[in-house]
Motif scaffolding. Structure first.
Motif, short mmCIF file in Angstrom:
data_model
loop_
_atom_site.label_atom_id
_atom_site.label_comp_id
_atom_site.label_asym_id
_atom_site.label_seq_id
_atom_site.Cartn_x
_atom_site.Cartn_y
_atom_site.Cartn_z
N ASP A 1 0.83 -1.21 0.00
CA ASP A 1 0.00 0.00 0.00
C ASP A 1 0.87 1.26 0.00
O ASP A 1 0.52 2.26 -0.63
CB ASP A 1 -0.98 0.01 1.17
CG ASP A 1 -0.31 -0.20 2.51
OD1 ASP A 1 0.50 -1.14 2.62
OD2 ASP A 1 -0.59 0.56 3.45
N ALA B 1 1.90 1.87 -3.43
CA ALA B 1 0.78 2.43 -4.20
C ALA B 1 0.65 3.92 -3.91
O ALA B 1 0.36 4.72 -4.81
CB ALA B 1 -0.51 1.70 -3.86
N HIS B 2 0.87 4.29 -2.66
CA HIS B 2 0.78 5.71 -2.30
C HIS B 2 1.83 6.54 -3.04
O HIS B 2 1.59 7.69 -3.40
CB HIS B 2 0.96 5.91 -0.79
CG HIS B 2 -0.07 5.21 0.03
ND1 HIS B 2 0.06 4.95 1.37
CD2 HIS B 2 -1.27 4.69 -0.33
CE1 HIS B 2 -1.02 4.30 1.80
NE2 HIS B 2 -1.82 4.13 0.78
N GLN C 1 -12.30 4.60 -1.80
CA GLN C 1 -11.45 4.46 -0.60
C GLN C 1 -9.97 4.49 -1.00
O GLN C 1 -9.16 5.16 -0.38
CB GLN C 1 -11.80 3.14 0.10
CG GLN C 1 -11.30 3.09 1.53
CD GLN C 1 -11.76 1.84 2.27
OE1 GLN C 1 -12.48 1.01 1.74
NE2 GLN C 1 -11.34 1.71 3.51
N ALA C 2 -9.65 3.78 -2.09
CA ALA C 2 -8.25 3.74 -2.55
C ALA C 2 -7.82 5.13 -3.01
O ALA C 2 -6.74 5.61 -2.65
CB ALA C 2 -8.13 2.73 -3.69
N THR D 1 -7.39 7.44 -0.04
CA THR D 1 -6.22 7.09 0.78
C THR D 1 -4.95 7.60 0.09
O THR D 1 -4.08 8.21 0.72
CB THR D 1 -6.13 5.56 0.98
OG1 THR D 1 -7.37 5.10 1.49
CG2 THR D 1 -5.03 5.19 1.95
N ILE D 2 -4.87 7.37 -1.21
CA ILE D 2 -3.69 7.84 -1.95
C ILE D 2 -3.67 9.37 -1.98
O ILE D 2 -2.62 9.99 -1.79
CB ILE D 2 -3.69 7.25 -3.38
CG1 ILE D 2 -3.50 5.72 -3.32
CG2 ILE D 2 -2.59 7.89 -4.24
CD1 ILE D 2 -3.61 5.02 -4.64
N LEU E 1 -5.88 -5.67 -2.74
CA LEU E 1 -6.43 -4.43 -2.18
C LEU E 1 -5.32 -3.50 -1.70
O LEU E 1 -5.41 -2.28 -1.85
CB LEU E 1 -7.39 -4.76 -1.03
CG LEU E 1 -8.63 -5.56 -1.45
CD1 LEU E 1 -9.50 -5.87 -0.25
CD2 LEU E 1 -9.44 -4.81 -2.49
N LYS E 2 -4.26 -4.09 -1.15
CA LYS E 2 -3.15 -3.23 -0.70
C LYS E 2 -2.46 -2.57 -1.89
O LYS E 2 -2.03 -1.42 -1.82
CB LYS E 2 -2.15 -4.06 0.12
CG LYS E 2 -2.66 -4.33 1.53
CD LYS E 2 -1.77 -5.29 2.28
CE LYS E 2 -0.55 -4.59 2.84
NZ LYS E 2 0.26 -5.49 3.67
N SER E 3 -2.37 -3.30 -2.99
CA SER E 3 -1.71 -2.72 -4.17
C SER E 3 -2.52 -1.55 -4.72
O SER E 3 -2.03 -0.77 -5.53
CB SER E 3 -1.52 -3.78 -5.26
OG SER E 3 -2.75 -3.99 -5.93
N ARG E 4 -3.80 -1.47 -4.28
CA ARG E 4 -4.62 -0.33 -4.71
C ARG E 4 -4.52 0.83 -3.72
O ARG E 4 -5.20 1.83 -3.85
CB ARG E 4 -6.09 -0.77 -4.84
CG ARG E 4 -6.31 -1.83 -5.91
CD ARG E 4 -5.88 -1.31 -7.28
NE ARG E 4 -6.02 -2.29 -8.34
CZ ARG E 4 -4.99 -2.88 -8.95
NH1 ARG E 4 -3.74 -2.63 -8.57
NH2 ARG E 4 -5.19 -3.71 -9.95
N GLY E 5 -3.72 0.63 -2.67
CA GLY E 5 -3.48 1.74 -1.75
C GLY E 5 -4.13 1.57 -0.39
O GLY E 5 -3.95 2.40 0.50
N LEU E 6 -4.92 0.50 -0.21
CA LEU E 6 -5.56 0.30 1.09
C LEU E 6 -4.54 -0.28 2.07
O LEU E 6 -3.76 -1.17 1.70
CB LEU E 6 -6.73 -0.67 0.97
CG LEU E 6 -8.10 -0.08 0.65
CD1 LEU E 6 -8.06 0.80 -0.58
CD2 LEU E 6 -9.14 -1.17 0.48
N ASN E 7 -4.53 0.21 3.30
CA ASN E 7 -3.58 -0.40 4.24
C ASN E 7 -4.13 -1.73 4.75
O ASN E 7 -5.27 -2.11 4.45
CB ASN E 7 -3.24 0.58 5.38
CG ASN E 7 -4.45 0.91 6.23
OD1 ASN E 7 -5.34 0.09 6.42
ND2 ASN E 7 -4.48 2.14 6.75
N GLU E 8 -3.30 -2.42 5.50
CA GLU E 8 -3.65 -3.77 5.96
C GLU E 8 -5.03 -3.77 6.64
O GLU E 8 -5.87 -4.61 6.37
CB GLU E 8 -2.57 -4.25 6.94
CG GLU E 8 -2.81 -5.63 7.54
CD GLU E 8 -2.27 -6.76 6.67
OE1 GLU E 8 -1.44 -6.49 5.78
OE2 GLU E 8 -2.69 -7.92 6.89
N GLN F 1 -7.53 -1.55 6.45
CA GLN F 1 -8.62 -1.26 5.52
C GLN F 1 -8.94 -2.48 4.67
O GLN F 1 -10.10 -2.79 4.41
CB GLN F 1 -8.24 -0.10 4.61
CG GLN F 1 -8.24 1.27 5.28
CD GLN F 1 -7.69 2.34 4.34
OE1 GLN F 1 -6.71 2.11 3.61
NE2 GLN F 1 -8.30 3.51 4.35
#
Lengths: 259, 454
Positions: free
Chosen positions: A75, A78-79, A103-104, A107-108, B401-408, B410
């Protein structure tokens, strides 16, 4: 933008070495294609860059804008602006595309100091991006990849890429499972998204997507290494001659005698 | 010494087996206000005296321990003196004037309102209707429970102490637009108490009604809740029954639901289990005629040392039925989930399409799942699909989901939420759906914030 230096990677579970010293530099505004036979390590490279926990980097480094990202979670990468379009996107029944992506996105956005979008603003923004891959507005109300056809899943990945606006995207076999019309649509979408400030890495087995997206650099990966790099003509040559001419003649033995 | 130990063991064993039976000597089991109810109680008391309470030695009870229930003393809820706090936060906006409230098993007129319901719908509390000698009550009460739970000691116990409950009668052709909320409030009390609420839903031909059976424990005190629900659907009737069990975390909840479905009728039941230290649900759905549909879905969210047990029976007795059962459990901590789903397809029941699935999401190493789908099919032209899975959150899903920017956190939250949502989606009363979505979210957050997952 992204620099991969002498990257050695093994599967954490059993220690099998997959990447055996990959070197690659990708700059803003460039489109790279990584080609190679099955099992050469192309998908592994994409996943390792994205931060998959199943792999262990045993040697080398990955630098994004000059900083090592090896210690970062998926994540966090991704950020920073890394994106991976999956070869086999997972299905998440019960979670709509809209909910996941908002949400993604937010967050980013929060990480990058951009403005977050409320549900209505996001819907307008997402619908604009859907047009890039010729998808209907209802698409964002559907559960993530659940019940999608192969082609829809691939389009959805590019749609997500458009929404999240990454700096560098690895597209892992995004062309597989697409008919010719869908391939054109997806390729057009990618071309629309590419600009001078971002970079795209097409990981592909076949040359056909390169008829629609012109790469600046083509790399051939064989047995965990970049065996050859060149321009778009290299892809054409590969299409005509296959990969055999690049594979080092293996030492074979028959009945114990060297051939 | 050994003798004395043996004796003690015997005494203990006797006490454990008979504590609830002993309660029957209590004079309060007859109240003299309704001859009809007194007869039901006497019959129930007889049933309890002649039937032992189950122990782990019985196949159907081997996974759960009822020691807490047998060992402790419980008083009749009516004898427990309590202050009733404000519980209006548990009201549902859709049911402002279609609500029956029971506080510790007793009807509360003050908190109830039935103004939104059509005049020809007979709705009220059993105690009063019995005192009025209501014929419809007499016609329906105890008929379906007796039929489907013959020889069941807990159903008999509910009858023996039957004091009050909800009665809903929807006449022929009547479609009740407003959902009916049966709010069962359990207050905090110093004494351990027991309640035996009874609910009867009688839907006449071509009628429609939505009922929300809601059990709320306001505190974390210990009590024993033994609800029995009877549902009868005449031809072409449609009953949507949602049960929310959010009893106190120390409560014991043992529930029976007997439903009978006549021709072209459709019974939908959704049971959400969140509360209680130990809960056991036994829905038994019986086909009364050909061409029926029924659904018995469930969602269980448990953690800590909670135990939840669902024993269901889907009894296909006639041809052409579609039945659906999706039972999902999310288990964390040392919680323990049991599922035993019986599907019977009798010999004359051809062309049955029955779906049953039990899916368990185990979030911790110490959680436990026992699942046992049981099919008994005596007909030959049927389609029965069934399956049971126990799994953890998939690494690939988390990575995606993490690769889309969500943290663990989320990502985990989203996946648990998505897993649980499938059952909730079918609940059409908005406030109930929102309430449950919030419950799932809170549950998930609590799991992620705690260290139970280790």
């Amino acid at each position: 933008m992204l620099e991969i230096k002498d990257l050695h990677v093994c599967v954490e579970e059993d220690g099998t070495e997959i990447l055996k010293g990959v070197n690659l530099t990708i700059n803003e505004g460039e489109v790279h294609a990584i080609m190679g036979p099955n099992g050469s390590g192309k998908s592994t490279l994409s996943k390792v860059v994205a931060g998959h926990e199943a792999y262990e980097v045993t040697q080398g480094d990955i630098l994004f804008e000059g900083e090592s990202i090896l210690e970062l979670e998926a994540d966090e990468r991704a950020h920073l602006g890394l994106f991976l379009a999956f070869q086999y996107p997972v299905e998440v029944p019960g979670v709509t595309n809209k909910n996941l992506l908002r949400q993604a996105y937010n967050t980013i956005a929060a990480e990058r100091g951009r403005e977050e979008l409320d549900p209505l603003q996001f819907e307008d923004y997402a619908k604009e991006k859907l047009e890039l891959v010729d998808m209907k507005p209802e698409f964002i109300e559907r559960s993530v990849n659940a019940g999608f056809s192969g082609g829809e899943k691939k389009r959805n990945e590019i749609f997500q890429m458009a929404v999240l606006d990454p700096k560098i995207s690895f597209l892992d076999e995004t062309d597989s499972g697409l008919d010719i019309d869908a391939l054109k649509t997806v390729a057009n979408g990618i071309n629309e998204i590419s600009d001078d400030e971002n970079a795209v890495v097409l990981v592909t087995h076949y040359q056909r997507i390169l008829d629609y997206i012109t790469p600046d650099h083509v790399h051939v990966m064989i047995d965990g290494k970049i065996a050859k790099s060149g321009d778009k003509d290299l892809a054409i040559k590969l299409e005509e001659q296959g990969y055999d001419w690049l594979i080092e003649p293996a030492t074979a033995s028959v009945n114990g005698e060297q051939q | 010494m050994e003798n004395s130990n043996n004796q003690m063991a015997k005494v203990k064993q006797k006490k454990e087996r008979t504590f609830l039976q002993d309660l029957l000597n209590f004079q309060g089991s007859l109240n003299g206000k309704s001859q009809f109810l007194d007869e039901v109680r006497l019959k129930g008391a007889e049933g309890v005296r002649s039937t032992p309470f189950p122990t782990k030695k019985l196949e159907d009870w081997k996974f759960i321990s009822l020691r807490d229930l047998y060992r402790d003393s419980y008083e009749l809820a009516a004898d427990v003196d309590v202050n009733v706090p404000d519980f209006s936060e548990h009201y549902l906006p859709e049911c402002k004037n279609s609500r029956l409230v029971f506080v510790n098993g007793s009807f509360s007129e003050e908190h109830s309102s039935m103004d939104a319901l059509p005049d020809d719908v007979v709705i009220g509390n059993i105690a009063q209707l019995a005192a009025e000698d209501n014929d419809l009550l007499k016609e329906h009460l105890n008929k379906y429970a007796d039929n489907n739970f013959e020889g069941d000691v807990f159903t008999a116990f509910n009858s023996a102490f039957l004091k009050d409950g909800a009665f809903i009668y929807v006449p022929e052709g009547k479609k009740v637009d407003t959902p009916i909320h049966l709010l069962n409030i359990q207050t905090d009390a110093d004494e351990k108490y027991f309640i035996t609420p009874r609910t009867v839903i009688a839907a006449e031909q071509n009628s429609e009604v939505t009922v929300i059976e809601d059990h709320v424990g306001l505190s974390d005190n210990k009590y024993f809740n033994l609800p029995v629900v009877e549902v009868n659907l005449e031809e072409e009737a449609y009953v949507k029954h949602t049960k929310i069990q959010r009893d106190s975390r120390e409560a014991i909840h043992i529930a029976r639901t007997a439903a009978f479905v006549a021709k072209h009728a459709d019974y939908e039941s959704y049971t959400i289990t969140r509360g209680a230290k130990l809960s056991r649900n036994e829905p038994r759905i019986s086909q009364r005629d050909e061409e029926v549909e029924f659904t018995v879905d469930g969602l269980v969210l448990i953690d800590g040392e909670q135990v939840s047990d669902t024993h269901s029976v889907m009894d296909h007795r006639f041809s052409h039925a579609e039945s659906h059962q999706l039972h999902k459990c999310v288990i964390n901590g040392k919680a323990h989930s049991v599922f035993n789903g019986k599907i019977f397809v009798q010999r004359d029941a051809q062309k049955i399409d029955s779906f049953q699935e039990n899916r368990n999401l185990l979030l911790s190493r110490k959680g436990l799942v026992n699942t046992k789908p049981q099919l008994e099919i005596f007909a030959d032209d049927v389609v029965c699909t069934h399956g049971a899975t126990v799994g953890q959150l998939e690494k690939d899903e988390l990575f995606y989901l993490k690769s889309r920017g969500l943290n663990e956190q989320q990502a985990r939250e989203l996946l648990i939420y998505a897993f649980a949502l499938e059952t909730i989606e079918n609940i059409t009363v908005d406030s109930v759906q929102n309430l449950l979505v919030e419950e799932v979210r809170n549950f998930t957050k609590r799991q992620l914030d705690s260290e139970l997952t280790v």
